[in-house]
Motif scaffolding. Structure first.
Motif, PDB file in Angstrom:
ATOM      1  N   HIS A  63       0.832  -1.199   0.000  1.00  0.00           N
ATOM      2  CA  HIS A  63       0.000   0.000   0.000  1.00  0.00           C
ATOM      3  C   HIS A  63       0.872   1.258   0.000  1.00  0.00           C
ATOM      4  CE1 HIS A  63      -2.945   2.931   1.515  1.00  0.00           C
ATOM      5  NE2 HIS A  63      -3.895   2.058   1.209  1.00  0.00           N
ATOM      6  N   PRO A  64       0.421   2.331  -0.652  1.00  0.00           N
ATOM      7  CA  PRO A  64       1.255   3.544  -0.718  1.00  0.00           C
ATOM      8  C   PRO A  64       1.544   4.197   0.626  1.00  0.00           C
ATOM      9  CG  PRO A  64      -0.938   3.939  -1.631  1.00  0.00           C
ATOM     10  CD  PRO A  64      -0.787   2.466  -1.478  1.00  0.00           C
ATOM     11  N   ASN A  65       0.727   3.951   1.640  1.00  0.00           N
ATOM     12  CA  ASN A  65       0.980   4.590   2.929  1.00  0.00           C
ATOM     13  C   ASN A  65       1.931   3.811   3.830  1.00  0.00           C
ATOM     14  OD1 ASN A  65      -2.345   5.756   2.799  1.00  0.00           O
ATOM     15  ND2 ASN A  65      -0.548   7.058   2.723  1.00  0.00           N
ATOM     16  N   GLU A  66       2.340   2.630   3.391  1.00  0.00           N
ATOM     17  CA  GLU A  66       3.389   1.931   4.130  1.00  0.00           C
ATOM     18  C   GLU A  66       4.711   2.674   3.941  1.00  0.00           C
ATOM     19  OE1 GLU A  66       3.115  -0.613   6.247  1.00  0.00           O
ATOM     20  OE2 GLU A  66       0.940  -0.479   5.938  1.00  0.00           O
ATOM     21  N   PRO A  67       5.598   2.696   4.945  1.00  0.00           N
ATOM     22  CA  PRO A  67       6.831   3.492   4.866  1.00  0.00           C
ATOM     23  C   PRO A  67       7.700   3.137   3.667  1.00  0.00           C
ATOM     24  CG  PRO A  67       6.478   2.689   7.102  1.00  0.00           C
ATOM     25  CD  PRO A  67       5.458   2.006   6.233  1.00  0.00           C
ATOM     26  N   GLU A  68       8.506   4.103   3.273  1.00  0.00           N
ATOM     27  CA  GLU A  68       9.392   3.922   2.118  1.00  0.00           C
ATOM     28  C   GLU A  68      10.248   2.671   2.248  1.00  0.00           C
ATOM     29  OE1 GLU A  68      12.842   6.495  -0.269  1.00  0.00           O
ATOM     30  OE2 GLU A  68      11.990   7.241   1.615  1.00  0.00           O
ATOM     31  N   ALA A  69      10.689   2.373   3.452  1.00  0.00           N
ATOM     32  CA  ALA A  69      11.560   1.221   3.680  1.00  0.00           C
ATOM     33  C   ALA A  69      10.869  -0.104   3.378  1.00  0.00           C
ATOM     34  CB  ALA A  69      12.056   1.223   5.123  1.00  0.00           C
ATOM     35  N   GLU A  70       9.538  -0.088   3.285  1.00  0.00           N
ATOM     36  CA  GLU A  70       8.797  -1.321   3.047  1.00  0.00           C
ATOM     37  C   GLU A  70       8.666  -1.657   1.557  1.00  0.00           C
ATOM     38  OE1 GLU A  70       7.780  -3.391   5.387  1.00  0.00           O
ATOM     39  OE2 GLU A  70       8.554  -2.072   6.957  1.00  0.00           O
ATOM     40  N   GLY A  90      -0.947  -5.762  -6.021  1.00  0.00           N
ATOM     41  CA  GLY A  90      -1.515  -4.689  -5.239  1.00  0.00           C
ATOM     42  C   GLY A  90      -1.990  -5.116  -3.865  1.00  0.00           C
ATOM     43  N   GLU A  91      -2.512  -4.170  -3.108  1.00  0.00           N
ATOM     44  CA  GLU A  91      -2.859  -2.913  -3.737  1.00  0.00           C
ATOM     45  C   GLU A  91      -1.682  -1.968  -3.694  1.00  0.00           C
ATOM     46  OE1 GLU A  91      -5.601  -0.140  -1.298  1.00  0.00           O
ATOM     47  OE2 GLU A  91      -5.896  -2.088  -0.339  1.00  0.00           O
ATOM     48  N   THR A  92      -1.662  -1.044  -4.645  1.00  0.00           N
ATOM     49  CA  THR A  92      -0.590  -0.084  -4.790  1.00  0.00           C
ATOM     50  C   THR A  92      -1.197   1.231  -5.260  1.00  0.00           C
ATOM     51  OG1 THR A  92       1.564   0.309  -5.847  1.00  0.00           O
ATOM     52  CG2 THR A  92      -0.119  -0.796  -7.178  1.00  0.00           C
ATOM     53  N   GLY A  93      -0.363   2.221  -5.504  1.00  0.00           N
ATOM     54  CA  GLY A  93      -0.877   3.491  -6.002  1.00  0.00           C
ATOM     55  C   GLY A  93      -0.257   4.677  -5.305  1.00  0.00           C
ATOM     56  N   LEU A  94      -1.035   5.755  -5.196  1.00  0.00           N
ATOM     57  CA  LEU A  94      -0.575   6.993  -4.575  1.00  0.00           C
ATOM     58  C   LEU A  94      -1.609   7.485  -3.581  1.00  0.00           C
ATOM     59  CD1 LEU A  94       0.698   8.928  -7.757  1.00  0.00           C
ATOM     60  CD2 LEU A  94       2.047   7.503  -6.190  1.00  0.00           C
ATOM     61  N   ASP A  95      -1.136   7.922  -2.429  1.00  0.00           N
ATOM     62  CA  ASP A  95      -2.025   8.475  -1.409  1.00  0.00           C
ATOM     63  C   ASP A  95      -1.320   9.654  -0.756  1.00  0.00           C
ATOM     64  OD1 ASP A  95      -3.502   9.056   0.937  1.00  0.00           O
ATOM     65  OD2 ASP A  95      -4.320   7.026   0.953  1.00  0.00           O
ATOM     66  N   TYR A  96      -1.694  10.855  -1.170  1.00  0.00           N
ATOM     67  CA  TYR A  96      -1.097  12.066  -0.612  1.00  0.00           C
ATOM     68  C   TYR A  96      -1.904  12.592   0.577  1.00  0.00           C
ATOM     69  CZ  TYR A  96       1.438  12.227  -5.110  1.00  0.00           C
ATOM     70  OH  TYR A  96       2.219  11.956  -6.201  1.00  0.00           O
ATOM     71  N   PHE A  97      -3.010  11.938   0.888  1.00  0.00           N
ATOM     72  CA  PHE A  97      -3.863  12.397   1.990  1.00  0.00           C
ATOM     73  C   PHE A  97      -3.259  12.025   3.342  1.00  0.00           C
ATOM     74  CE2 PHE A  97      -7.405  11.885   4.990  1.00  0.00           C
ATOM     75  CZ  PHE A  97      -8.035  13.112   4.854  1.00  0.00           C
ATOM     76  N   THR A 128      -5.929   5.294  -5.013  1.00  0.00           N
ATOM     77  CA  THR A 128      -5.550   6.693  -5.204  1.00  0.00           C
ATOM     78  C   THR A 128      -6.383   7.571  -4.290  1.00  0.00           C
ATOM     79  OG1 THR A 128      -5.284   8.497  -6.810  1.00  0.00           O
ATOM     80  CG2 THR A 128      -7.135   6.997  -7.176  1.00  0.00           C
ATOM     81  N   ARG A 129      -5.708   8.488  -3.606  1.00  0.00           N
ATOM     82  CA  ARG A 129      -6.409   9.440  -2.740  1.00  0.00           C
ATOM     83  C   ARG A 129      -5.629  10.749  -2.716  1.00  0.00           C
ATOM     84  NH1 ARG A 129      -8.423   8.716   3.597  1.00  0.00           N
ATOM     85  NH2 ARG A 129      -9.889  10.464   3.546  1.00  0.00           N
ATOM     86  N   ALA A 130      -6.308  11.833  -3.042  1.00  0.00           N
ATOM     87  CA  ALA A 130      -5.704  13.170  -3.096  1.00  0.00           C
ATOM     88  C   ALA A 130      -4.487  13.193  -4.013  1.00  0.00           C
ATOM     89  CB  ALA A 130      -5.320  13.645  -1.689  1.00  0.00           C
ATOM     90  N   ALA A 131      -4.528  12.361  -5.056  1.00  0.00           N
ATOM     91  CA  ALA A 131      -3.381  12.254  -5.962  1.00  0.00           C
ATOM     92  C   ALA A 131      -3.844  11.913  -7.377  1.00  0.00           C
ATOM     93  CB  ALA A 131      -2.424  11.185  -5.455  1.00  0.00           C
ATOM     94  N   ALA A 132      -5.010  12.417  -7.755  1.00  0.00           N
ATOM     95  CA  ALA A 132      -5.628  12.001  -9.020  1.00  0.00           C
ATOM     96  C   ALA A 132      -4.743  12.287 -10.225  1.00  0.00           C
ATOM     97  CB  ALA A 132      -6.979  12.690  -9.182  1.00  0.00           C
ATOM     98  N   ALA A 133      -4.242  13.522 -10.340  1.00  0.00           N
ATOM     99  CA  ALA A 133      -3.457  13.896 -11.524  1.00  0.00           C
ATOM    100  C   ALA A 133      -2.188  13.067 -11.625  1.00  0.00           C
ATOM    101  CB  ALA A 133      -3.126  15.388 -11.481  1.00  0.00           C
ATOM    102  N   HIS A 152      -9.565   0.772  -7.496  1.00  0.00           N
ATOM    103  CA  HIS A 152     -10.409   0.190  -6.459  1.00  0.00           C
ATOM    104  C   HIS A 152     -10.969   1.283  -5.548  1.00  0.00           C
ATOM    105  CE1 HIS A 152      -9.478  -0.311  -2.116  1.00  0.00           C
ATOM    106  NE2 HIS A 152      -8.317   0.210  -2.427  1.00  0.00           N
ATOM    107  N   CYS A 153     -12.095   0.978  -4.917  1.00  0.00           N
ATOM    108  CA  CYS A 153     -12.759   1.908  -3.988  1.00  0.00           C
ATOM    109  C   CYS A 153     -12.848   3.306  -4.613  1.00  0.00           C
ATOM    110  CB  CYS A 153     -12.011   1.957  -2.659  1.00  0.00           C
ATOM    111  SG  CYS A 153     -12.937   2.672  -1.292  1.00  0.00           S
ATOM    112  N   PHE A 154     -13.404   3.365  -5.806  1.00  0.00           N
ATOM    113  CA  PHE A 154     -13.393   4.587  -6.605  1.00  0.00           C
ATOM    114  C   PHE A 154     -14.180   5.702  -5.928  1.00  0.00           C
ATOM    115  CE2 PHE A 154     -14.706   7.491  -9.894  1.00  0.00           C
ATOM    116  CZ  PHE A 154     -13.571   7.610 -10.674  1.00  0.00           C
ATOM    117  N   THR A 155     -13.554   6.896  -5.853  1.00  0.00           N
ATOM    118  CA  THR A 155     -14.226   8.083  -5.286  1.00  0.00           C
ATOM    119  C   THR A 155     -13.948   9.341  -6.104  1.00  0.00           C
ATOM    120  OG1 THR A 155     -12.352   8.468  -3.791  1.00  0.00           O
ATOM    121  CG2 THR A 155     -14.219   7.206  -2.908  1.00  0.00           C
ATOM    122  N   GLU A 156     -13.349   9.180  -7.274  1.00  0.00           N
ATOM    123  CA  GLU A 156     -12.976  10.344  -8.078  1.00  0.00           C
ATOM    124  C   GLU A 156     -14.139  10.809  -8.957  1.00  0.00           C
ATOM    125  OE1 GLU A 156     -10.210  11.864  -7.518  1.00  0.00           O
ATOM    126  OE2 GLU A 156      -9.288  10.330  -6.244  1.00  0.00           O
TER     127      GLU A 156
END
Length: 257
Positions: A63-70, A90-97, A128-133, A152-156
């Motif tokens: 998951h994108p919110n797991e630390p960089e070291a992971e 996955g799951e993978t992606g971007l989460d800036y929230f 993806t969360r707060a990272a659409a572009a 997944h879990c689409f909210t855009e």
């Protein structure tokens, strides 16, 4: 038949009654489900649940919110994806929230997962969360179209949905679409082509109306499907049949729909 295309049945939330949860899912017509991993140390237990249970499939990723070291190395990721019944990345992606600072490591991790998806031919499950572009930009630059996948879990919004569809991706809707305040998402849900739609719980999170506030579980995907069928003017049988066929087409084409 219904398919829960994304859940986390391996979580400790389900440790005490997992067998009963699976029984309730089958009683609700949910015959298959996909467990998406969120961290590398959980891959083995996700794969074990898939191996031990008919109708359960697995995905391997971080998951994108797991630390960089992971972030797993490519060789480690490819080895996990070769395991029996692992059908997705996955799951993978971007989460800036939920993450702050320089998040280029998230982008590099996402790119690695897409590369693994292309190398194995197994679709990628995108969070993806707060990272659409940036999510769309990276999917395009890394040619995620080559192996495809699902948001997944689409909210855009509809523009994002249309861009993802143009890249050959599927859209998966969770219990969020049933919430009263999800008016904009419901407008998107009406427009989505039925042959590119999936349904999910993301259990144990995001229980749909009328179960909101409870621990979510795969059986509750029935409520998501029922709501969507009514929203879109389709029968539940039609929506269940098509979303199940979509799941098989994307993740497990070797299994008859």
């Amino acid at each position: 038949m219904l398919v829960d295309s994304h859940c986390h049945l391996d979580f400790e939330d389900f440790a005490e009654d997992r067998a009963q949860i699976l029984e309730r899912a089958r009683a609700a017509g949910v015959q298959e489900l996909l467990i998406a991993a969120v961290v590398q140390k959980h891959w083995a237990r996700v794969q074990a649940l898939a191996a031990e249970n008919e109708g359960i499939w697995a995905a391997a990723g971080v998951h994108p919110n797991e630390p960089e070291a992971e972030t797993p190395g490519m060789d480690v990721l490819l080895a996990a994806l070769s395991a029996d019944k692992v059908v997705a990345v996955g799951e993978t992606g971007l989460d800036y929230f939920r993450s702050e600072g320089d998040l280029r490591w998230q982008q590099e991790r996402f790119a690695r997962h897409i590369a693994a998806s292309k190398a194995t031919g197994k679709p990628v499950i995108v969070h993806t969360r707060a990272a659409a572009a940036d999510t769309l930009a990276l999917m395009r630059s890394e040619d995620a179209r080559a192996s495809g996948g699902v948001i997944h879990c689409f909210t855009e919004d509809w523009d994002f949905a249309r861009a993802a569809l143009d890249l050959g991706f599927y859209i998966s809707l969770s219990g969020i679409v049933t919430f009263k305040k999800s008016v904009d998402l419901q407008d998107v849900a009406r427009k989505l082509p039925l042959d590119r739609l999936l349904v999910e719980t993301d259990a144990p999170y995001l229980a749909p109306t009328p179960m909101r506030g409870k621990r979510n579980e795969p059986a509750y995907v029935h409520h998501v499907a029922q709501f969507l069928a009514e929203l879109r003017g389709e029968t539940l049988a039609e929506l269940a049949r098509q979303t199940s066929a979509n799941f098989h087409r994307l993740f497990v084409p070797m299994v008859p729909a």
